[in-house]
Design an enzyme around this catalytic site. Structure first.
Site, short mmCIF file in Angstrom:
data_model
loop_
_atom_site.label_atom_id
_atom_site.label_comp_id
_atom_site.label_asym_id
_atom_site.label_seq_id
_atom_site.Cartn_x
_atom_site.Cartn_y
_atom_site.Cartn_z
N LYS A 236 -49.75 -33.07 -124.11
CA LYS A 236 -48.34 -33.14 -124.47
C LYS A 236 -48.20 -33.18 -125.99
CE LYS A 236 -46.91 -36.01 -120.49
NZ LYS A 236 -45.90 -35.14 -119.88
N ARG A 310 -48.30 -34.97 -108.84
CA ARG A 310 -48.32 -34.44 -107.46
C ARG A 310 -49.69 -34.57 -106.83
NH1 ARG A 310 -45.96 -29.00 -109.71
NH2 ARG A 310 -45.14 -30.60 -111.13
#
Length: 463
Positions: A236, A310
């Protein structure tokens, strides 16, 4: 571990009253005041506008406070009352044409502060609420517990500490818990293990169960507990990491829901799983284009290492579904796409069962804890195609990221299991009444209310 709410429910003989009035009640109230108080209130042109406050004088200083309710009072009406009343005085909110549970929640949650690492800015006034129901008190405690976890800096709350907090909660309520880590985690929950493999702080799952009556519905909750998310090799940018201590917000909300259920002694059986990991960069971290195994037997190609949540949920959903729960609900700070679609205040709800979705939405509306349903749009299923594995973690297209993530999770929920996925922000970007800036337990009260509904209906109605 987490602090208790700052607003207290005390019965002080020396407390001053707070009168809560709707616009149509003002004239009648004026007839009960002495001439000086009535003139003072009229001089301030008090109209009963929501959240407005006037302090009435007395020879000793203040005689009472008057709070405007507006026409539709809710928790936010009371959410910054602590800012408008002088400190050093105990106050009692008198009964009126408002819901005392909503008033208690607004006052208590508005007065919440995370002061673990500093001295409080100022001492807040004590405000008690007459006739506040026990349910509101238990909900407020659960929300503050979850907020404390989300607000905790990542160097103080890693995977082990998050599991510790859940284990302590389970112990307090007599739940049976176990921690899954090491070789057992690697073999039984390989996708979750891969997410945490890059960190020196080892991944684990905390699992606990509560309630044994087989006639009670089985509720299974799963929470994403990524204690810090660097993005992994798909790193990020620095600005995007500033709030990544909150990436365990799904686990915090899961534990908060569980605390409320157990404290309220709801007639349900409860199973809880939180995946406690840190997504870091190292020689052991998963890489883009790696192919991972999953508990369900499906292989997954890693399209982006920043789509790790996920994977954390996939193995837990597979495990939870084995017990065939009446409702299976997961919570996760899963996608920025959900925030683009709905903003920070509306968690995205996905569900494969209309009854479950309707219960969550109705309960959220009633509790001022809204959810907004997005579709599990089957037309995007093909976007998860992989040339070398059963599926990819992400789509090659830049659209519908929240839907694609939910469709990924759906593949790990067998047919016939009523399942809901809540993609939440778990944060308040700024302070508003009842919602201080910082960690937030979005969807907690909506979920508890929906579970109360399920617990209230008969077995035949559930089927």
């Amino acid at each position: 571990m987490p602090a208790q709410p700052n607003s207290t429910d005390i019965n002080s003989r020396s407390s001053l009253p707070v009168h809560a009035l709707r616009p149509g009640e003002i004239e009648h109230f004026l007839t009960d005041l002495n001439e000086t108080e009535a003139a003072y209130l009229r001089a301030h042109d008090f109209s009963g506008k929501a959240a407005s406050v006037v302090l009435l004088p007395s020879p000793e200083g203040i005689s009472r406070a008057v709070l405007g309710l507006g026409d539709h009072p809710g928790p936010a009406t009371f959410g910054d009352l602590h800012k408008k009343l002088p400190n050093g005085i105990d106050w009692t909110l008198l009964p009126g044409s408002y819901d005392p549970g909503e008033a208690y929640l607004g006052i208590t949650l508005g007065a919440y502060r995370f002061d673990r690492f500093r001295k409080p800015d100022a001492k807040l006034p004590h405000i008690s609420v007459q006739n506040a129901p026990d349910r509101a008190k238990r909900l407020a405690e659960a929300v503050c517990f979850a907020r404390d976890l989300v607000n905790m800096p990542a160097n103080h709350l890693g995977p082990a500490e998050l599991a510790d907090a859940g284990e302590a909660l389970a112990r307090r309520h007599g739940a049976r818990s176990r921690r899954i880590r090491g070789a057992e985690l690697a073999s039984g929950y390989p996708a979750l293990h891969a997410v945490g493999a890059g960190s020196d702080r080892k991944p684990e799952i905390l699992q606990f169960s509560w309630g044994e009556n087989p006639s009670h519905p089985l509720i299974s909750l799963c929470g994403k507990g990524v204690c810090f998310d660097s993005g992994g090799y798909d790193l990020k940018p620095s600005a995007a990491m500033l709030r990544m201590k909150k990436d365990m917000g799904g686990a915090a909300i899961t534990l908060g829901v569980a605390q409320a259920i157990m404290a309220l002694d709801l007639p349900v059986r409860l199973e809880v799983r939180i995946g406690c990991v840190e997504n870091s960069v190292s020689g052991h971290a998963m890489r883009p284009l790696d192919v991972l195994a999953t508990r369900a037997g499906l292989t997954v190609e890693v399209g982006n290492t920043d789509a790790e949540g996920r994977l954390v949920l996939a193995d837990m959903l597979t495990d939870a579904a084995d017990a065939k729960p009446d409702w299976l609900i997961d919570f996760a700070t899963l996608t920025g796409a959900a925030r683009v679609a709905l903003g920070p205040e509306l968690p995205a709800l996905f569900a494969n069962d209309d009854r479950l979705a309707d219960a969550l939405i109705a309960s959220g509306t009633a509790a001022h804890d809204p959810l907004w349903q997005l579709p599990l749009w089957h037309g995007y299923e093909s976007w998860l195609h992989s040339k070398i594995a059963d599926m990819n973690t992400v789509a090659p297209k830049p659209f519908s990221g929240a839907i694609v993530a939910a469709l990924f999770l759906k593949r790990f929920v067998p047919a016939g299991i009523a399942w809901a996925h809540i993609d939440t922000y778990a944060w308040n970007d700024s302070t508003t009444p009842g919602k201080p800036e910082g960690g937030e337990a979005q969807s907690l009260m909506a979920t508890v209310g929906a579970i109360e509904y399920l617990a209230s209906i008969s077995v035949s109605e559930r089927s």
